[in-house]
Design a protein around this motif. Sequence first.
Motif, PDB file in Angstrom:
ATOM      1  N   PHE A 126       0.873  -1.180   0.000  1.00 31.80           N
ATOM      2  CA  PHE A 126       0.000   0.000   0.000  1.00 31.80           C
ATOM      3  C   PHE A 126       0.905   1.224   0.000  1.00 31.80           C
ATOM      4  O   PHE A 126       1.481   1.587   1.006  1.00 31.80           O
ATOM      5  CB  PHE A 126      -0.910  -0.004   1.233  1.00 31.80           C
ATOM      6  CG  PHE A 126      -2.098   0.928   1.132  1.00 31.80           C
ATOM      7  CD1 PHE A 126      -2.002   2.169   0.499  1.00 31.80           C
ATOM      8  CD2 PHE A 126      -3.319   0.552   1.653  1.00 31.80           C
ATOM      9  CE1 PHE A 126      -3.098   3.006   0.399  1.00 31.80           C
ATOM     10  CE2 PHE A 126      -4.427   1.381   1.561  1.00 31.80           C
ATOM     11  CZ  PHE A 126      -4.315   2.621   0.926  1.00 31.80           C
ATOM     12  N   GLY A 127       1.044   1.835  -1.164  1.00 29.24           N
ATOM     13  CA  GLY A 127       1.911   2.990  -1.291  1.00 29.24           C
ATOM     14  C   GLY A 127       1.176   4.287  -1.005  1.00 29.24           C
ATOM     15  O   GLY A 127       0.024   4.459  -1.410  1.00 29.24           O
ATOM     16  N   GLN A 128       1.859   5.189  -0.341  1.00 33.31           N
ATOM     17  CA  GLN A 128       1.300   6.495   0.007  1.00 33.31           C
ATOM     18  C   GLN A 128       2.098   7.613  -0.665  1.00 33.31           C
ATOM     19  O   GLN A 128       3.261   7.409  -1.046  1.00 33.31           O
ATOM     20  CB  GLN A 128       1.332   6.685   1.526  1.00 33.31           C
ATOM     21  CG  GLN A 128       0.455   5.713   2.292  1.00 33.31           C
ATOM     22  CD  GLN A 128      -1.007   5.948   1.988  1.00 33.31           C
ATOM     23  OE1 GLN A 128      -1.539   7.026   2.226  1.00 33.31           O
ATOM     24  NE2 GLN A 128      -1.657   4.939   1.430  1.00 33.31           N
TER      25      GLN A 128
ATOM     26  N   LEU B 220      -6.825 -11.017   4.477  1.00 29.67           N
ATOM     27  CA  LEU B 220      -6.317  -9.663   4.274  1.00 29.67           C
ATOM     28  C   LEU B 220      -6.693  -8.773   5.452  1.00 29.67           C
ATOM     29  O   LEU B 220      -7.808  -8.862   5.984  1.00 29.67           O
ATOM     30  CB  LEU B 220      -6.885  -9.067   2.987  1.00 29.67           C
ATOM     31  CG  LEU B 220      -6.512  -9.765   1.680  1.00 29.67           C
ATOM     32  CD1 LEU B 220      -7.149  -9.046   0.496  1.00 29.67           C
ATOM     33  CD2 LEU B 220      -5.006  -9.837   1.503  1.00 29.67           C
ATOM     34  N   PRO B 221      -5.785  -7.897   5.870  1.00 30.41           N
ATOM     35  CA  PRO B 221      -6.082  -7.006   6.997  1.00 30.41           C
ATOM     36  C   PRO B 221      -7.094  -5.927   6.612  1.00 30.41           C
ATOM     37  O   PRO B 221      -7.426  -5.765   5.432  1.00 30.41           O
ATOM     38  CB  PRO B 221      -4.723  -6.388   7.328  1.00 30.41           C
ATOM     39  CG  PRO B 221      -3.958  -6.452   6.040  1.00 30.41           C
ATOM     40  CD  PRO B 221      -4.427  -7.697   5.340  1.00 30.41           C
ATOM     41  N   GLU B 222      -7.580  -5.191   7.606  1.00 28.95           N
ATOM     42  CA  GLU B 222      -8.457  -4.057   7.353  1.00 28.95           C
ATOM     43  C   GLU B 222      -7.716  -3.020   6.507  1.00 28.95           C
ATOM     44  O   GLU B 222      -6.491  -2.949   6.501  1.00 28.95           O
ATOM     45  CB  GLU B 222      -8.918  -3.426   8.668  1.00 28.95           C
ATOM     46  CG  GLU B 222      -9.767  -4.328   9.547  1.00 28.95           C
ATOM     47  CD  GLU B 222     -11.211  -4.382   9.102  1.00 28.95           C
ATOM     48  OE1 GLU B 222     -11.570  -3.605   8.183  1.00 28.95           O
ATOM     49  OE2 GLU B 222     -11.971  -5.198   9.651  1.00 28.95           O
ATOM     50  N   TYR B 223      -8.490  -2.203   5.801  1.00 31.94           N
ATOM     51  CA  TYR B 223      -7.926  -1.184   4.907  1.00 31.94           C
ATOM     52  C   TYR B 223      -6.928  -0.290   5.636  1.00 31.94           C
ATOM     53  O   TYR B 223      -5.791  -0.117   5.194  1.00 31.94           O
ATOM     54  CB  TYR B 223      -9.065  -0.356   4.318  1.00 31.94           C
ATOM     55  CG  TYR B 223      -8.649   0.705   3.320  1.00 31.94           C
ATOM     56  CD1 TYR B 223      -8.490   0.395   1.972  1.00 31.94           C
ATOM     57  CD2 TYR B 223      -8.424   2.021   3.715  1.00 31.94           C
ATOM     58  CE1 TYR B 223      -8.121   1.359   1.052  1.00 31.94           C
ATOM     59  CE2 TYR B 223      -8.053   3.002   2.801  1.00 31.94           C
ATOM     60  CZ  TYR B 223      -7.910   2.657   1.468  1.00 31.94           C
ATOM     61  OH  TYR B 223      -7.546   3.622   0.565  1.00 31.94           O
ATOM     62  N   ASP B 224      -7.343   0.269   6.767  1.00 28.09           N
ATOM     63  CA  ASP B 224      -6.469   1.183   7.506  1.00 28.09           C
ATOM     64  C   ASP B 224      -5.266   0.459   8.086  1.00 28.09           C
ATOM     65  O   ASP B 224      -4.180   1.051   8.216  1.00 28.09           O
ATOM     66  CB  ASP B 224      -7.256   1.895   8.613  1.00 28.09           C
ATOM     67  CG  ASP B 224      -8.240   2.920   8.049  1.00 28.09           C
ATOM     68  OD1 ASP B 224      -8.012   3.390   6.918  1.00 28.09           O
ATOM     69  OD2 ASP B 224      -9.228   3.233   8.745  1.00 28.09           O
TER      70      ASP B 224
END
Length: 809
Positions: free
Chosen positions: A543-545, A600-604
Amino acid sequence: MEKYEIACDGKRRALLKGVGMLTAAAGITLPFSVRATDTKSISTDMPSEDKIVWSMCSVNCGSRCALRMHVKQDELYWVETDNTGTDQYGQHQVRACLRGRSIRRRMNHPDRLNYPMKRVGKRGEGKFKRITWEEALDTIADNLKRIVKDYGNEAVYINYCSGIVGGNITRSSAYASSVARLMNCYGGFLNQYGTYSTAQIARAMPFTYGSNIGNSTSDIVNSKLVVYFGNNPAETRMSGGGITYLLQQARERSNAKLIVIDPRYTDTAAGREDEWIPIRPGTDAALVSAIAYVLISENLVDQPFLDQYCVGYDEKTLPAGAPENGHYKAYILGQGEDGLAKTPEWAAQITGIPADKIIKLAREIGSVKPCCISQGWGPQRQSNGELSARAIAMLPILTGNVGINGGNSGARESTYTITIKRFPVLENPVKTKIPVFMWTDAIARGTEMTAVKDGIQGKEKLDVPIKFLWNYAGNTIINQHSDINKTHEILQDDSKCEMIVVIENFMTASARYADILLPDLMTTEQEDIIPNDYAGNMGYLIFGQPTTSPKFERRPIYHILSDVAKRLGDDVYDKFTEGKTQEQWLQQLYSEMRGLDADLPEYDDLKAMGIFKKKDPKGHLVAYKEFRDDPDANPLKTPSGKIEIYSSQLAELAAAWDLKSDEVIHPLPIYHPGFNGYGDPKSNEFPLQMVGFHYKSRTHSSYGNIDVLESACPQEAWINPIDAAQRNIQNGDLVRIFNEIGETRIEAKVTPRIIPGVVGMGQGAWHRANMWSDKIDHNGCINVLTTQRPSPLAKGNPQHSNLVQIEKV
């Protein structure tokens, strides 16, 4: 200048003090001092950091790597890579290579594009004028409307672009990019098939297997013998999923022998291999045929497997309509149409491999099981590449190594990929497709292109040429396309292709041909979620920011295209965006992914973690395992449902298509030298075969303008000492490499790591030539030497089939 103190032990202190003395003598002040310590490590007091941002390198290398970006005052000043996990494969860190770790120099490069521009000179001159975003977007939309109105949507083409092939919303693959979604909301576009990397193997292997997959690399733990035909993961996939690391660990666990067959002693060999077998480029099918001769003659084939699972090995399974003695066994033993036995002595003259070595290799392949036969994409990127790809696949077929752990199909390795939902691009209303390599033909002679001559799919011929060209994150307009001089001439006439839109980070060789040039954000400057590519049996999500805020007037691709869509009409805008921002799209896609995969983990949580890893729940991907276990319940996607050694479909194409004498489509995986190969009459004038290879300092042409990478891996032409001595060439000499197509000048690397008669050069170097004078390239860009003539079946690029001469400058 800020000074930092380095604490280190005696040996390191002495070394650093020595460096300090040398630099002081040269009048250079270093930004550190040295003090003594009892520790065995070096620690530095870095500037206090504001934050660490997770991001990624998503270029087209077959790996996807996590980056940890250290940011202070909205500026990236330091780059790390993944620090989660261990050194044990399966829990390992997804470490970036030297390219990804240099991303700071790419992001902060002084030559980055900052503003929208329009062309004011000739195409290719690189003369542009800064304009507003409004003018740029209006110009694009107005020309798109006009061209669709005058010529139809088939005149619009999205060029092959792989600079961000690893992205999701930022993805640049033509048929799967956000540009494709925009065009599919506006009536569609002329589609394409194949890729510059895999056209021949992707087209050929389905005629044998119905698809083109192999076992995952991780399955090598079950192999006892590994034979690589032109497969070089140490340089082509040198990081990320850790394939090279995995290969080493797997072989240590299984004690598998590794044999590398390649014209060049690659880094995949480099002491890891048990044997390097040098081979002339384009002759792999001849070697396979001779191995098959030994296997058949010495009864080393798996006859029960051939009888049950295959079509066309011998008379028993030859399909109806095939000629008598049209089977593979007859071809090998000399009982077929050519009457020539494919003995090791026959192959030795062609391949350059001694007959006794061929016999030894055949006996090893025939007697050791499980045996993993794998080919890279170099052997198929030839003028006879389709034949080579199917031929190499014959070795696991003959020995029954298909569909089992430790074996393979003969294709390149496949991978377990973690659950992913891609940004939906919708269905293309235009069904016409061209071979991806032939887009310049579709500009220059579009209405002449037909199905039987040029491989057009969806209709018998093209109705219109390409008039509008999108190019997002790709350098294939010029740099990565063959015969640069010819392409330059085609694009010069802007009455042919009337509008070229380029969305880029730098003024690449291709960007110089834009009519409208737009500054894109890098993937490290926006939000995206991407999966692993080739990674054995450990998948992962990154997850790139945004590392920093957008600078100057650069914009992300989704925003750019949303603004174009708005100008094409409210209905187009609504269909393209569905009322969502980029972040909202990611939230929706990830929600769908979690519905498919509860692990899969939660989005946040993923956002905070940066990277999530998951092992393949099945252990390893084994190609065609279900078919091997139960062929009746799990037939292949071939007409017969079996492995087709003899393909009736190919026989029909060979009879129907318009082919030249040196272009061969054949129902069997035979050997044919092809054009520009070994033995071509042109070799009297141009006696050296030239191949390109993937280079550590670049991913194709990405990172090609980073100075430290160029210094670490300078562009050179590899030449054997025998060939160099004949031309009075010493290591480091400037040489001219030329043929009837063009010329480049570059330093020579004289090395026994490449066989006599062959020259090698890293592909992707940025083209540097005056296109209005001598057109001589001065940076080792191989595509001034490669032909636009396509391969017979896939109509793919034969960029490793080249004949050249070399002279000292």
